[in-house]
Motif scaffolding. Structure first.
Motif: not given
Ligand code: AMP
Length: 192
Positions: A95-122
């Motif tokens: 749906a986001l791809d479609q929205l961006l295409a309608e607005q004639k805009i593009k994404l620059d980057r997708v940033i993935e945050f990697k964190v292990d589960d134990a750290a998330l819990m704390s």
């Protein structure tokens, strides 16, 4: 600049989105924050979303896509935005791809945050303790049991987006466990 911050709950997306949106003069679009505001204001969307959010599950695609559709077309988003917590499912991503295409805009980057589960819990335990210490009520979903449900939703529904954006060549993964300033620098480097 148009960015997506992707990662499990407590990975630091919100913190980094706030810092970088202010720095770049763009907007932070957090679907979690918008939904919490709707719950607080007891709007029809808020009433529908409350129990789902309190249980750590995902709100329906229709609701969040509707929220983002309304935001992205507004004038304050023209300079750019950071999507913090959206998309979280494959239907939301298309749906986001479609929205961006309608607005004639593009994404620059997708940033993935990697964190292990134990750290998330704390981190989540600390966020709840900090809220209590400053006289606020902790988030209903910042509870160890609820975090497990939220993580399960992340692995099941959201993690397939890593493959989706890897394929588009826009994905950058960073270590979300590093100190806040280091993560900010890493993201800035990735945007050069
Ligand atoms: P967050 O503040 O991003 O951790 O979001 C808090 C809660 O809001 C999530 O656990 C979901 O219940 C709901 N939520 C936020 N963003 C979305 C989304 N893109 N899709 C479905 N539910 C969402």
């Amino acid at each position: 600049m148009r960015l997506i911050f992707l990662g499990p709950p407590g990975a630091g997306k919100g913190t980094q989105a706030a810092v970088l949106a202010a720095k770049f003069g763009i907007v932070q679009l957090s679907t979690g924050e918008m939904l919490r505001a709707a719950v607080k204001a007891e709007t029809p969307i808020g009433r529908k979303a409350k129990a789902v959010m309190d249980g750590g599950k995902l709100v329906s695609d229709d609701i969040v896509i509707g929220i983002i559709r309304e935001c992205i077309s507004q004038v304050h988003c023209k300079a750019g935005f950071i999507l913090d917590g959206f998309p979280r499912t494959l239907p939301q991503a298309s749906a986001l791809d479609q929205l961006l295409a309608e607005q004639k805009i593009k994404l620059d980057r997708v940033i993935e945050f990697k964190v292990d589960d134990a750290a998330l819990m704390s981190r989540i335990e600390k966020r709840a303790a900090d809220a209590i210490a400053s006289g606020h009520k902790p988030r209903e979903d910042d509870h160890p049991e609820k975090l497990k449900t939220r993580l399960w939703a992340y692995y099941k529904e959201t993690s397939p987006l890593i493959g989706y954006y890897y394929k588009s060549g826009n994905l950058i993964s960073i270590d979300g466990l590093a100190p806040v300033e280091t993560v900010t620098r890493e993201i800035e480097k990735a945007l050069l």
